[in-house]
Motif scaffolding. Sequence first.
Motif, PDB file in Angstrom:
ATOM      1  N   GLN A  19       0.803  -1.208  -0.017  1.00  0.00           N
ATOM      2  CA  GLN A  19      -0.098  -0.141  -0.066  1.00  0.00           C
ATOM      3  C   GLN A  19       0.738   1.289  -0.094  1.00  0.00           C
ATOM      4  O   GLN A  19       1.702   1.450   0.752  1.00  0.00           O
ATOM      5  CB  GLN A  19      -0.904   0.151   1.293  1.00  0.00           C
ATOM      6  N   ALA A  20       0.450   2.333  -0.925  1.00  0.00           N
ATOM      7  CA  ALA A  20       1.365   3.425  -1.010  1.00  0.00           C
ATOM      8  C   ALA A  20       1.248   4.237   0.496  1.00  0.00           C
ATOM      9  O   ALA A  20       0.119   4.295   0.940  1.00  0.00           O
ATOM     10  CB  ALA A  20       0.712   4.335  -2.012  1.00  0.00           C
ATOM     11  N   GLY A  21       2.452   4.529   1.033  1.00  0.00           N
ATOM     12  CA  GLY A  21       2.494   5.265   2.221  1.00  0.00           C
ATOM     13  C   GLY A  21       2.980   6.685   1.930  1.00  0.00           C
ATOM     14  O   GLY A  21       2.438   7.640   2.679  1.00  0.00           O
ATOM     15  N   LEU A  22       4.101   6.631   1.336  1.00  0.00           N
ATOM     16  CA  LEU A  22       4.946   8.003   1.510  1.00  0.00           C
ATOM     17  C   LEU A  22       5.258   8.431  -0.019  1.00  0.00           C
ATOM     18  O   LEU A  22       6.017   7.578  -0.512  1.00  0.00           O
ATOM     19  CB  LEU A  22       6.018   8.256   2.321  1.00  0.00           C
ATOM     20  N   GLU A  36      -6.874  14.647   1.107  1.00  0.00           N
ATOM     21  CA  GLU A  36      -8.022  14.934   2.197  1.00  0.00           C
ATOM     22  C   GLU A  36      -7.381  16.148   2.729  1.00  0.00           C
ATOM     23  O   GLU A  36      -8.412  17.134   3.173  1.00  0.00           O
ATOM     24  CB  GLU A  36      -8.111  13.864   3.078  1.00  0.00           C
ATOM     25  N   GLY A  41      -2.296  14.835   2.389  1.00  0.00           N
ATOM     26  CA  GLY A  41      -2.706  13.962   3.239  1.00  0.00           C
ATOM     27  C   GLY A  41      -3.761  13.121   2.540  1.00  0.00           C
ATOM     28  O   GLY A  41      -4.672  13.494   1.980  1.00  0.00           O
ATOM     29  N   PHE A  42      -3.488  11.883   2.293  1.00  0.00           N
ATOM     30  CA  PHE A  42      -4.510  11.055   1.647  1.00  0.00           C
ATOM     31  C   PHE A  42      -5.052   9.982   2.531  1.00  0.00           C
ATOM     32  O   PHE A  42      -4.598   9.682   3.613  1.00  0.00           O
ATOM     33  CB  PHE A  42      -3.722  10.252   0.426  1.00  0.00           C
ATOM     34  N   ASP A  70      -3.794   6.920   5.441  1.00  0.00           N
ATOM     35  CA  ASP A  70      -2.814   7.624   6.133  1.00  0.00           C
ATOM     36  C   ASP A  70      -1.582   7.518   4.939  1.00  0.00           C
ATOM     37  O   ASP A  70      -0.378   7.769   5.434  1.00  0.00           O
ATOM     38  CB  ASP A  70      -2.109   6.550   7.043  1.00  0.00           C
ATOM     39  N   GLY A  71      -1.952   7.523   3.663  1.00  0.00           N
ATOM     40  CA  GLY A  71      -1.012   8.156   2.476  1.00  0.00           C
ATOM     41  C   GLY A  71      -0.431   9.593   2.946  1.00  0.00           C
ATOM     42  O   GLY A  71      -1.434  10.182   3.390  1.00  0.00           O
ATOM     43  N   MET A  72       0.375   9.675   2.508  1.00  0.00           N
ATOM     44  CA  MET A  72       1.205  11.319   2.519  1.00  0.00           C
ATOM     45  C   MET A  72       2.134  11.373   1.529  1.00  0.00           C
ATOM     46  O   MET A  72       2.967  10.815   0.793  1.00  0.00           O
ATOM     47  CB  MET A  72       1.687  11.357   4.159  1.00  0.00           C
ATOM     48  N   GLY A 113       6.240   2.194  -0.012  1.00  0.00           N
ATOM     49  CA  GLY A 113       5.155   1.530   0.251  1.00  0.00           C
ATOM     50  C   GLY A 113       5.198   0.414   1.401  1.00  0.00           C
ATOM     51  O   GLY A 113       6.310   0.467   2.053  1.00  0.00           O
ATOM     52  N   ASN A 130      -4.823  12.151  12.246  1.00  0.00           N
ATOM     53  CA  ASN A 130      -4.451  11.346  11.274  1.00  0.00           C
ATOM     54  C   ASN A 130      -3.680  10.181  11.743  1.00  0.00           C
ATOM     55  O   ASN A 130      -3.241   9.913  12.740  1.00  0.00           O
ATOM     56  CB  ASN A 130      -3.754  11.684  10.007  1.00  0.00           C
TER      57      ASN A 130
END
Lengths: 368, 304
Positions: B134-137, B173, B192-193, B196-198, B220, B304
Amino acid sequence: MAETKTFRAGVFSVVKHCYLPRAVAAHPRFELVVVTDDADQPDWVHERNQKFADEFGIPYVRDVAKAIAEYDLDMAAVSPEAERHCDLAVRAADAGLHVIADKPMSTRLSECDRLVEAGQRNDVKFLLWNRNYLPAVVQTKEAIDSGAIGELQAIHVDFYFSKNAGPPKGSHAEGDPPINWLDRQMEAHADGSDGGVGKEAMGELEIEGIYPLGYIHMLTGQNVQRVFARTATHFHQANVDNDVDDLATVSLELGGGVVGSLCIGRIGAASHPDIGEIKIHVIGSEGGLVITEARPEVSIYYRDQPPLEFKNERIANENDFLLMDDFARALDTGSEPILNAKAGRDIAATVFAAVESGKTGQPVEVDC
Amino acid sequence: MIRLALISSAETAQAYGALSTRLRRAAWTAFAPLDSGGSGQALGQVTEATSAEELFTNQADVFDAVVIAADQASAGRLAKAASSLGKPVLAGAAGSNLTALGQADTLLMPAHPWRFLPSIQSVKRSLDAGKLGQAGLLRIHRWLPPGADVESQAERILPDADLACWLFGSAPESVWSLQSAANPGYIQFHLGFANDGMAMIDIAASLPSGGDYFSLTMIGGTGAAYADDHHNMNLLYSGGQPNAIRTSQGRADLGGQLQEFVDAISEQREPSVTPTDTATAVAVVEHILESADNRQVIGGKEGN
């Protein structure tokens, strides 16, 4: 040749991976003479202290006051669990000892304040362990100081450690108990990934944030005034279970109109072939700098290489020696160490503000 | 075979002409200059109109689809004219004036060439294949010489806002931005996605002339990708300190984008870049600039 004093150092607890007291021991201006800790510490603490003392052939005294009284110490090398850093350091300072302490400075800003005050009151030197003498960081400072990029306007540090931290996120079966933070850190001692050892869980910002923020503090000469952060638990179950971050991004507003950012994470061993992607980007009025903190390094690959062995090794890393040189100079001349108590405290304030911002979703003023 | 018309400067025609032999299921058949006297000779044997208007009025039967490489205002106007003829359009310098055309029945693909860079394609493929988890940063540093590319800061930051939305699969978001009082060509934004993506992105248009710099990192949950000019520098020794010289990715971005346009027409499907994507990125850019001006978090949530 002028006679130089050899400073007598007491090791005030050594429960983490023990680079700090080893660096003290390795420098010719210092000698370890005793390991000490409080008698009421749990058995595992005493076992680690005793093991270190045995390795160096020095006594282990389960009474800090007694060790101070009997071993004619000049300084303390403080490396207990994070929540005890300041308490042991303050007791050493109050006994007139200079102090080197491991990072993070503390888990509480009030403790950092207490240490700053104790250092001033007792007129002793304090060095918070850092990486500001890595060759690439020194090169960055030299380039900035030379005026090569003009006036500094923005600074960004990427600080991703490619270490694991126990079971990956999502690996728990339903009904499994949450991972106990201290248990996990004690288990991590074997591979040196126990940077957050202590009873109180700490996120990556709290554990490692001192390093990149130490770079920023040194390179800009400015304090952070305001932060906006996002924090997440993205990789490790222990962080999920203990509600602490393992990935964070922080926007920084510093004094002097400098802006910047920090991206930090414990991204897992699979995500980088070395210790991690650690970079410094600086924008000045006349240009920019892009620095890989790990350089110089040597690449080594071979058949049957263990998968977790770093394939690129740092070389010419004299950070530990130079930190001790810096501290010896401070003791000799009265100069301030490269990261003193006040600077360490202000960096801790930045970290705590970032953690708060991550929780509130709003910018937070830093208490500096 | 799809017959393509190009409306561009002569310089851009050179770039597209160099791609002719790589193009599948399409060929250049017409050219109209943006600047008077511009030639489409680089495209080969094509019908040359004196202007875009003349192309649309008198030569509409010699092409099936149009590629427009113009500034934002012209691109919108020309795309509208081409659409009214029922011609599919690939329009560059996409902006808000182009997104309004997205409702038309005719295929309209906004040009987002940054998505088609080989390095970015590689990162996206790794992400889509699940290699990174999962995409994180998303971390981007983009530094440019002053005035290197675009007229406004909004245009300058659009590509990176788009990349962030594309790689995370949604609009952010929350948005927080900072500018430098000493450097009007500098901005950084913090997105911020969901989940918790950023993204943390800094863009400077203040490098000394002579080169630019781009670095993109996607971290990820199970892996990371590093598309970094710093990794792709070679050394030139010609006296004094050595110079770093970047290995080029060529114009694979233009070629990949053009082929996607052609394939979407051929396969009668929606292209991988749509006016909705542009509209999303434009809206994010507006939030970025609003946050920078107001020093407020735009959007956002409680924690977040």
